[in-house]
Write a protein that holds these residues in place. Structure first.
Motif, PDB file in Angstrom:
ATOM      1  N   PHE A 137      18.617 -38.000-102.346  1.00 14.56           N
ATOM      2  CA  PHE A 137      18.187 -36.804-103.087  1.00 14.56           C
ATOM      3  C   PHE A 137      18.353 -35.561-102.224  1.00 14.56           C
ATOM      4  CE2 PHE A 137      14.508 -39.015-101.246  1.00 14.56           C
ATOM      5  CZ  PHE A 137      14.053 -38.052-100.370  1.00 14.56           C
ATOM      6  N   ASP A 138      18.326 -34.413-102.875  1.00 14.57           N
ATOM      7  CA  ASP A 138      18.421 -33.135-102.161  1.00 14.57           C
ATOM      8  C   ASP A 138      17.031 -32.711-101.714  1.00 14.57           C
ATOM      9  OD1 ASP A 138      21.310 -32.005-102.627  1.00 14.57           O
ATOM     10  OD2 ASP A 138      20.692 -32.879-104.537  1.00 14.57           O
ATOM     11  N   ASP A 139      16.906 -32.349-100.443  1.00 12.43           N
ATOM     12  CA  ASP A 139      15.599 -31.910 -99.933  1.00 12.43           C
ATOM     13  C   ASP A 139      15.066 -30.706-100.718  1.00 12.43           C
ATOM     14  OD1 ASP A 139      15.602 -33.918 -98.140  1.00 12.43           O
ATOM     15  OD2 ASP A 139      15.621 -32.692 -96.332  1.00 12.43           O
ATOM     16  N   ALA A 140      15.974 -29.801-101.095  1.00  5.87           N
ATOM     17  CA  ALA A 140      15.542 -28.606-101.847  1.00  5.87           C
ATOM     18  C   ALA A 140      14.942 -29.009-103.188  1.00  5.87           C
ATOM     19  CB  ALA A 140      16.728 -27.671-102.069  1.00  5.87           C
ATOM     20  N   PHE A 141      15.527 -30.025-103.819  1.00  2.00           N
ATOM     21  CA  PHE A 141      15.023 -30.463-105.125  1.00  2.00           C
ATOM     22  C   PHE A 141      13.681 -31.172-104.983  1.00  2.00           C
ATOM     23  CE2 PHE A 141      14.492 -33.858-108.279  1.00  2.00           C
ATOM     24  CZ  PHE A 141      14.357 -33.067-109.422  1.00  2.00           C
ATOM     25  N   VAL A 142      13.598 -32.138-104.071  1.00  2.00           N
ATOM     26  CA  VAL A 142      12.358 -32.914-103.952  1.00  2.00           C
ATOM     27  C   VAL A 142      11.199 -32.007-103.543  1.00  2.00           C
ATOM     28  CG1 VAL A 142      12.606 -33.658-101.527  1.00  2.00           C
ATOM     29  CG2 VAL A 142      11.362 -35.090-103.134  1.00  2.00           C
ATOM     30  N   ARG A 143      11.513 -30.972-102.752  1.00  2.00           N
ATOM     31  CA  ARG A 143      10.453 -30.050-102.303  1.00  2.00           C
ATOM     32  C   ARG A 143       9.793 -29.359-103.499  1.00  2.00           C
ATOM     33  NH1 ARG A 143       6.890 -28.054-101.162  1.00  2.00           N
ATOM     34  NH2 ARG A 143       6.173 -26.763 -99.446  1.00  2.00           N
ATOM     35  N   GLU A 144      10.585 -29.138-104.578  1.00  2.00           N
ATOM     36  CA  GLU A 144      10.066 -28.456-105.775  1.00  2.00           C
ATOM     37  C   GLU A 144       9.174 -29.368-106.626  1.00  2.00           C
ATOM     38  OE1 GLU A 144      10.371 -25.193-106.700  1.00  2.00           O
ATOM     39  OE2 GLU A 144      11.284 -24.925-104.732  1.00  2.00           O
ATOM     40  N   VAL A 145       9.457 -30.666-106.618  1.00  2.00           N
ATOM     41  CA  VAL A 145       8.681 -31.565-107.502  1.00  2.00           C
ATOM     42  C   VAL A 145       7.623 -32.383-106.754  1.00  2.00           C
ATOM     43  CG1 VAL A 145      10.524 -31.769-109.222  1.00  2.00           C
ATOM     44  CG2 VAL A 145      10.405 -33.442-107.382  1.00  2.00           C
ATOM     45  N   LEU A 146       7.602 -32.269-105.429  1.00  2.00           N
ATOM     46  CA  LEU A 146       6.677 -33.069-104.620  1.00  2.00           C
ATOM     47  C   LEU A 146       5.222 -32.787-104.994  1.00  2.00           C
ATOM     48  CD1 LEU A 146       6.798 -35.109-102.231  1.00  2.00           C
ATOM     49  CD2 LEU A 146       6.365 -33.176-100.721  1.00  2.00           C
ATOM     50  N   GLY A 147       4.485 -33.854-105.298  1.00  2.00           N
ATOM     51  CA  GLY A 147       3.068 -33.691-105.640  1.00  2.00           C
ATOM     52  C   GLY A 147       2.825 -33.424-107.114  1.00  2.00           C
ATOM     53  N   LYS A 148       3.908 -33.214-107.875  1.00  2.00           N
ATOM     54  CA  LYS A 148       3.734 -32.980-109.315  1.00  2.00           C
ATOM     55  C   LYS A 148       3.722 -34.312-110.040  1.00  2.00           C
ATOM     56  CE  LYS A 148       5.542 -28.337-109.681  1.00  2.00           C
ATOM     57  NZ  LYS A 148       6.760 -27.575-109.559  1.00  2.00           N
ATOM     58  N   PHE A 179      -1.052 -34.106-104.488  1.00  2.00           N
ATOM     59  CA  PHE A 179      -1.288 -33.102-103.436  1.00  2.00           C
ATOM     60  C   PHE A 179      -0.602 -31.783-103.798  1.00  2.00           C
ATOM     61  CE2 PHE A 179      -1.701 -37.052-100.872  1.00  2.00           C
ATOM     62  CZ  PHE A 179      -2.940 -36.798-100.298  1.00  2.00           C
ATOM     63  N   GLU A 180      -1.293 -30.701-103.554  1.00  2.00           N
ATOM     64  CA  GLU A 180      -0.725 -29.369-103.779  1.00  2.00           C
ATOM     65  C   GLU A 180       0.273 -29.062-102.664  1.00  2.00           C
ATOM     66  OE1 GLU A 180       0.598 -26.293-104.924  1.00  2.00           O
ATOM     67  OE2 GLU A 180      -1.164 -26.637-106.188  1.00  2.00           O
ATOM     68  N   THR A 181       1.528 -28.770-103.045  1.00  2.00           N
ATOM     69  CA  THR A 181       2.538 -28.428-102.030  1.00  2.00           C
ATOM     70  C   THR A 181       3.260 -27.120-102.371  1.00  2.00           C
ATOM     71  OG1 THR A 181       4.341 -29.574-103.164  1.00  2.00           O
ATOM     72  CG2 THR A 181       3.020 -30.890-101.643  1.00  2.00           C
ATOM     73  N   THR A 221     -11.724 -35.242-105.894  1.00  2.00           N
ATOM     74  CA  THR A 221     -10.279 -35.296-106.166  1.00  2.00           C
ATOM     75  C   THR A 221      -9.614 -33.952-105.910  1.00  2.00           C
ATOM     76  OG1 THR A 221     -10.864 -36.839-107.905  1.00  2.00           O
ATOM     77  CG2 THR A 221      -8.602 -36.079-107.887  1.00  2.00           C
ATOM     78  N   LYS A 222     -10.264 -32.868-106.303  1.00  2.00           N
ATOM     79  CA  LYS A 222      -9.651 -31.542-106.128  1.00  2.00           C
ATOM     80  C   LYS A 222      -9.448 -31.229-104.646  1.00  2.00           C
ATOM     81  CE  LYS A 222      -9.808 -26.642-106.977  1.00  2.00           C
ATOM     82  NZ  LYS A 222      -9.196 -26.436-105.658  1.00  2.00           N
ATOM     83  N   ASP A 223     -10.418 -31.625-103.829  1.00  2.00           N
ATOM     84  CA  ASP A 223     -10.304 -31.354-102.390  1.00  2.00           C
ATOM     85  C   ASP A 223      -9.234 -32.223-101.732  1.00  2.00           C
ATOM     86  OD1 ASP A 223     -12.251 -29.223-101.892  1.00  2.00           O
ATOM     87  OD2 ASP A 223     -13.687 -30.681-102.665  1.00  2.00           O
ATOM     88  N   VAL A 224      -9.030 -33.422-102.287  1.00  2.00           N
ATOM     89  CA  VAL A 224      -7.922 -34.254-101.798  1.00  2.00           C
ATOM     90  C   VAL A 224      -6.609 -33.528-102.093  1.00  2.00           C
ATOM     91  CG1 VAL A 224      -6.634 -36.401-102.146  1.00  2.00           C
ATOM     92  CG2 VAL A 224      -9.125 -36.466-101.979  1.00  2.00           C
ATOM     93  N   ARG A 225      -6.490 -32.999-103.304  1.00  2.00           N
ATOM     94  CA  ARG A 225      -5.268 -32.267-103.682  1.00  2.00           C
ATOM     95  C   ARG A 225      -5.022 -31.082-102.762  1.00  2.00           C
ATOM     96  NH1 ARG A 225      -5.705 -31.915-110.262  1.00  2.00           N
ATOM     97  NH2 ARG A 225      -5.637 -34.147-110.609  1.00  2.00           N
ATOM     98  N   ASP A 226      -6.115 -30.432-102.341  1.00  2.00           N
ATOM     99  CA  ASP A 226      -5.988 -29.220-101.509  1.00  2.00           C
ATOM    100  C   ASP A 226      -5.942 -29.522-100.008  1.00  2.00           C
ATOM    101  OD1 ASP A 226      -5.914 -27.635-103.725  1.00  2.00           O
ATOM    102  OD2 ASP A 226      -8.043 -27.103-103.684  1.00  2.00           O
ATOM    103  N   PHE A 227      -5.783 -30.793 -99.656  1.00  2.00           N
ATOM    104  CA  PHE A 227      -5.839 -31.205 -98.254  1.00  2.00           C
ATOM    105  C   PHE A 227      -4.928 -30.372 -97.351  1.00  2.00           C
ATOM    106  CE2 PHE A 227      -4.080 -34.076 -94.884  1.00  2.00           C
ATOM    107  CZ  PHE A 227      -5.229 -34.203 -94.117  1.00  2.00           C
ATOM    108  N   PHE A 228      -3.667 -30.185 -97.764  1.00  2.00           N
ATOM    109  CA  PHE A 228      -2.705 -29.488 -96.901  1.00  2.00           C
ATOM    110  C   PHE A 228      -2.964 -27.989 -96.850  1.00  2.00           C
ATOM    111  CE2 PHE A 228      -0.633 -33.500 -97.895  1.00  2.00           C
ATOM    112  CZ  PHE A 228      -0.301 -33.926 -96.621  1.00  2.00           C
TER     113      PHE A 228
END
Length: 357
Positions: free
Chosen positions: A99-110, A184-186, A289-296
């Motif tokens: 996969f393309d890093d640029a593409f996966v970066r956009e969908v990561l965590g969704k 996770f929020e990215t 759960t929300k705080d897990v999502r906001d971990f990063f």
């Protein structure tokens, strides 16, 4: 009336890796022909443009016929329609799932759902990855997610065995599955500087240390779900910031160890309590759960940004976190060493990886 036919006869399926890549990248036949002509293939093979077009079309047809087998890679080895040597099969599979890093970066965590799939037009425009390629990559993520969701045992190993991927690609897919499961929020602006590989490294740390699978390796969802019992125990760490004597003692031990070893000492001493509160509060909130999502985002806001604004170097960060973690072992009244080490081991690794421009 004369009829011209193009006939290709053969046994071993001939696949040009360059044409395969053009097909994967979503090029049309005509665009692929153009790229091949610009690459000088006509002179190389002493062929005409018509032959090149026929060859490209033929290869595209073969790839399209192979595609359903690539959805379940084990089937590729057990079919008789295409005579493809094993080493070539491995290349086809690995490239198909790349996969393309640029593409996966956009969908990561969704969420890997229809809603996200609707956004692929915009993602394609933003990343310059063709829509066709975006769809293939998204469908691959979704397919892997669905298959491993039902399986017991280690995530990376399950992906490797079911999709016959290399170890490094299987690890990347494990990170994608893990992020999609925990949402996770990215995408926030403050996280834009982080690459997919930064996140994939952190996912590996979390999977190996904070999931159910880190303590029991034969449970369902063992590598995708965080260990709830451990997250509950993290609340005990709050004593490090709520007990004033303990906080002062911890600060004193860390500062004694750091004095004279770094130019950032004054800032470290002045900010110790705020930084410690930041890290311990992240731990204590992970049952939500929300705080897990906001971990990063929390790691960046509560720790990385303050250190960056004080101009800490990467070496300063390493020094500080090492002494910060180790000093807690010397605190007489602090009884949660095992949980502390399990927490800080991951936190240190993630921060070291994330602390860059």
């Amino acid at each position: 009336m004369a009829v011209e036919l193009d006939v290709f006869v053969g046994n071993t399926t001939i696949m040009d890796e360059e044409v395969y890549q053009l097909w994967l990248d979503g090029y049309t036949v005509n665009d692929a022909v153009k790229v091949r002509m610009e690459g000088g293939v006509l002179e190389e093979c002493e062929a005409s443009a018509d032959v090149l077009l026929s060859d490209t079309m033929d290869q595209y047809r073969t790839f399209q016929m192979c595609e359903r087998l690539l959805h379940s890679p084990a089937k590729l080895a057990n079919q008789l329609l295409f005579q493809i040597p094993p080493h070539r099969q491995a290349i086809l599979i690995e490239r198909y799932y790349a996969f393309d890093d640029a593409f996966v970066r956009e969908v990561l965590g969704k969420k890997l759902s229809k809603g996200t799939k609707k956004d692929l037009d915009d993602i394609s425009a933003k990343t310059s990855v063709t829509l066709k390629s975006c769809r293939r990559q998204f469908d691959n993520f979704k397919r892997v997610f669905k298959v491993v969701e039902e399986l017991k045992g280690p995530l990376v190993e399950n992906i490797r065995q079911h999709f016959l991927l290399s170890d490094s690609l299987a690890r990347d897919y494990a990170a994608i599955v893990f992020f999609a499961n925990n949402r996770f929020e990215t995408g926030k602006r403050k996280l834009q500087y982080l690459t997919f590989q930064d996140f994939a490294f952190c996912a590996g740390q979390l999977i190996n240390n904070w999931t159910v699978g880190a303590v029991d390796n034969m449970v369902e969802d063992m590598d995708v779900d965080l260990d709830k019992e451990f997250l509950q125990e993290l609340k005990e760490l709050k004593i490090l910031i709520t007990d004033k004597d303990l906080l002062d003692q911890h600060k004193s031990l860390v500062c004694t160890a750091l004095r004279g070893k770094t130019k950032a000492f004054n800032e470290m001493e002045a900010n110790f309590k705020n930084l410690s509160r930041g890290l311990v509060n992240i731990a204590a909130k992970l049952t939500n759960t929300k705080d897990v999502r906001d971990f990063f985002i929390d790691l960046v806001e509560k720790f990385i940004e303050p250190c960056r604004s004080d101009r800490w170097t990467a070496a300063d960060m390493r020094l500080y976190l090492t002494h910060y973690t180790n000093s807690a072992h010397i605190l007489d009244t602090f009884k949660h060493q095992v949980v502390w080490d399990r927490y800080m081991g991951v936190i240190k690794s993630c921060i070291f990886k994330m602390y860059h421009d």
